[in-house]
Design an enzyme around this catalytic site. Structure first.
Site, short mmCIF file in Angstrom:
data_model
loop_
_atom_site.label_atom_id
_atom_site.label_comp_id
_atom_site.label_asym_id
_atom_site.label_seq_id
_atom_site.Cartn_x
_atom_site.Cartn_y
_atom_site.Cartn_z
N ARG A 55 4.67 72.27 56.03
CA ARG A 55 5.72 71.84 56.98
C ARG A 55 6.88 72.83 57.00
NH1 ARG A 55 8.07 65.85 57.07
NH2 ARG A 55 8.50 66.20 54.86
N ARG A 104 7.11 62.13 45.58
CA ARG A 104 7.42 61.34 46.78
C ARG A 104 6.24 60.46 47.17
NH1 ARG A 104 8.58 65.89 50.52
NH2 ARG A 104 8.89 64.36 52.17
N ARG A 134 11.52 72.69 53.63
CA ARG A 134 12.43 71.79 52.92
C ARG A 134 12.20 71.93 51.43
NH1 ARG A 134 11.76 65.96 55.69
NH2 ARG A 134 11.76 65.36 53.49
N ARG A 186 12.64 51.55 53.53
CA ARG A 186 11.81 52.29 52.59
C ARG A 186 11.37 51.41 51.43
NH1 ARG A 186 12.06 57.66 54.23
NH2 ARG A 186 11.34 59.11 52.64
N LYS A 238 5.58 60.95 61.33
CA LYS A 238 6.63 60.12 61.92
C LYS A 238 7.64 60.95 62.72
CE LYS A 238 7.90 58.55 57.87
NZ LYS A 238 7.00 59.34 56.99
P1 ADP Z 1 9.62 62.34 55.02
O1 ADP Z 1 9.95 62.81 56.43
O2 ADP Z 1 8.86 63.34 54.30
O3 ADP Z 1 9.01 60.96 55.04
P2 ADP Z 1 12.43 61.80 54.74
O4 ADP Z 1 13.04 62.92 55.46
O5 ADP Z 1 12.30 60.50 55.45
O6 ADP Z 1 11.00 62.23 54.22
O7 ADP Z 1 13.20 61.51 53.40
C1 ADP Z 1 13.61 62.55 52.52
C2 ADP Z 1 14.31 61.92 51.32
O8 ADP Z 1 15.49 61.21 51.74
C3 ADP Z 1 13.50 60.87 50.56
O9 ADP Z 1 12.65 61.46 49.59
C4 ADP Z 1 14.59 60.01 49.92
O10 ADP Z 1 15.16 60.66 48.80
C5 ADP Z 1 15.66 60.00 51.02
N1 ADP Z 1 15.52 58.84 51.95
C6 ADP Z 1 15.25 58.90 53.29
N2 ADP Z 1 15.25 57.68 53.84
C7 ADP Z 1 15.54 56.80 52.84
C8 ADP Z 1 15.67 55.38 52.76
N3 ADP Z 1 15.51 54.59 53.84
N4 ADP Z 1 15.95 54.83 51.55
C9 ADP Z 1 16.11 55.60 50.45
N5 ADP Z 1 15.99 56.93 50.46
C10 ADP Z 1 15.71 57.55 51.63
P1 ADP Z 2 6.81 62.71 58.49
O1 ADP Z 2 8.02 62.69 59.38
O2 ADP Z 2 6.01 61.45 58.58
O3 ADP Z 2 7.12 63.09 57.08
P2 ADP Z 2 6.09 65.11 60.04
O4 ADP Z 2 6.11 64.63 61.45
O5 ADP Z 2 7.23 65.91 59.57
O6 ADP Z 2 5.82 63.85 59.03
O7 ADP Z 2 4.71 65.90 59.83
C1 ADP Z 2 4.39 66.53 58.60
C2 ADP Z 2 3.65 67.85 58.86
O8 ADP Z 2 2.37 67.57 59.46
C3 ADP Z 2 4.36 68.77 59.85
O9 ADP Z 2 4.19 70.11 59.43
C4 ADP Z 2 3.66 68.52 61.20
O10 ADP Z 2 3.68 69.67 62.02
C5 ADP Z 2 2.24 68.18 60.75
N1 ADP Z 2 1.60 67.18 61.62
C6 ADP Z 2 2.18 66.12 62.25
N2 ADP Z 2 1.27 65.41 62.95
C7 ADP Z 2 0.06 66.02 62.77
C8 ADP Z 2 -1.27 65.76 63.23
N3 ADP Z 2 -1.56 64.70 64.02
N4 ADP Z 2 -2.26 66.59 62.83
C9 ADP Z 2 -1.97 67.65 62.02
N5 ADP Z 2 -0.74 67.96 61.55
C10 ADP Z 2 0.27 67.15 61.92
#
Ligand code: ADP
Ligand code: ADP
Ligand code: ZN
Length: 213
Positions: free
Chosen positions: A126, A170, A159, A91, A16
């Site tokens: 990541r 998660r 992170r 979420r 994302k």
């Molecule tokens: P990822 O990129 O791996 O999907 P995020 O950066 O979106 O993770 O979220 C990191 C943490 O922040 C989550 O594990 C949760 O604790 C919190 N968080 C983020 N967005 C929300 C939301 N919309 N509602 C509740 N908690 C959230």
């Molecule tokens: P999210 O925001 O959904 O948690 P990220 O965009 O942070 O996910 O991506 C998670 C990890 O996967 C990062 O290290 C990123 O560089 C890698 N990644 C993202 N898209 C791809 C893809 N299409 N193929 C392989 N690795 C990817």
């Protein structure tokens, strides 16, 4: 016409944030990532950031009221008038329902589908820039200089919640609390599925199609 108010839905590690970076540059609308907003609040040491901290470190969802405080404040900024990419929000079904009540418009929901094994590999590698939020991967998408952001020169690190124990938690929270949104938006008719287990370029092209189809 392509949707300009949309949600990128998908499990942690689905891509994302990576795809949002490109969409922001091409569509000229902001990414609103509740995860990024929460991390910024923590870094700034606000009381909201302090309240969110223990939930985030444990891989649990932060209470909905705190999330809406952040989102409403961000949506009120002038750049969001032209549209927005919601990343990591809503979420759970409660947040989705509350968005309707608060008239936060959603024209499209794009689901990034990625198998769980791949998510674990993506999350454990990541690396994120602490300054601009750019996302890398230690093996598949490294920075040119170890630990230094290509985009802004900031420090790139893992992170805390991308460590194995928290990742498992998660993914469980996603399955239990977030994945019901798939059926929720499918029945609303706004959901489009994209195969996220492809190269970032291929996924990007599919997202653009999903936004206009
Ligand atoms: P990822 O990129 O791996 O999907 P995020 O950066 O979106 O993770 O979220 C990191 C943490 O922040 C989550 O594990 C949760 O604790 C919190 N968080 C983020 N967005 C929300 C939301 N919309 N509602 C509740 N908690 C959230
Ligand atoms: P999210 O925001 O959904 O948690 P990220 O965009 O942070 O996910 O991506 C998670 C990890 O996967 C990062 O290290 C990123 O560089 C890698 N990644 C993202 N898209 C791809 C893809 N299409 N193929 C392989 N690795 C990817
Ligand atoms: Zn950077």
């Amino acid at each position: 016409m392509s949707a300009r108010r949309f949600i990128l839905l998908g499990p942690p590690g689905a891509g994302k944030g990576t795809q949002s970076q490109r969409l922001v540059a091409d569509l000229g609308i902001p990414q609103i990532s509740t995860g990024d907003l929460l991390r910024a609040a923590r870094k700034a040491g606000t009381s909201l950031g302090q309240k969110a901290q223990s939930f985030m470190d444990a891989g649990q969802l932060v209470p909905d009221a705190l999330i809406f405080e952040l989102v409403e404040e961000r949506l009120a900024q002038p750049d969001a008038a032209a549209g927005y990419i919601l990343d990591g929000f809503p979420r759970n079904v409660t947040q989705a329902d509350e968005m309707v009540g608060r008239r936060i418009a959603v024209e499209r929901v794009v689901l990034l589908d990625v198998p769980t094994d791949a998510l674990v590999a993506r999350l454990s590698g990541r690396r994120v820039c602490g300054q601009c939020g750019a996302t890398y991967h230690a093996d598949t998408f490294p920075t040119r200089l170890e630990g230094v952001c290509d985009a802004c020169g900031g420090a790139v690190a893992q992170r805390k919640d991308d460590r194995a124990e928290v990742v498992a938690q998660r993914l469980e929270v996603y399955a239990k609390e977030t994945s019901p949104l798939i059926a929720y938006y499918a029945s609303a008719g706004t959901l489009r599925r994209v195969d996220g287990f492809e190269s970032a370029d291929t996924v990007y092209a599919s997202i653009l199609t999903a936004l206009s189809a």
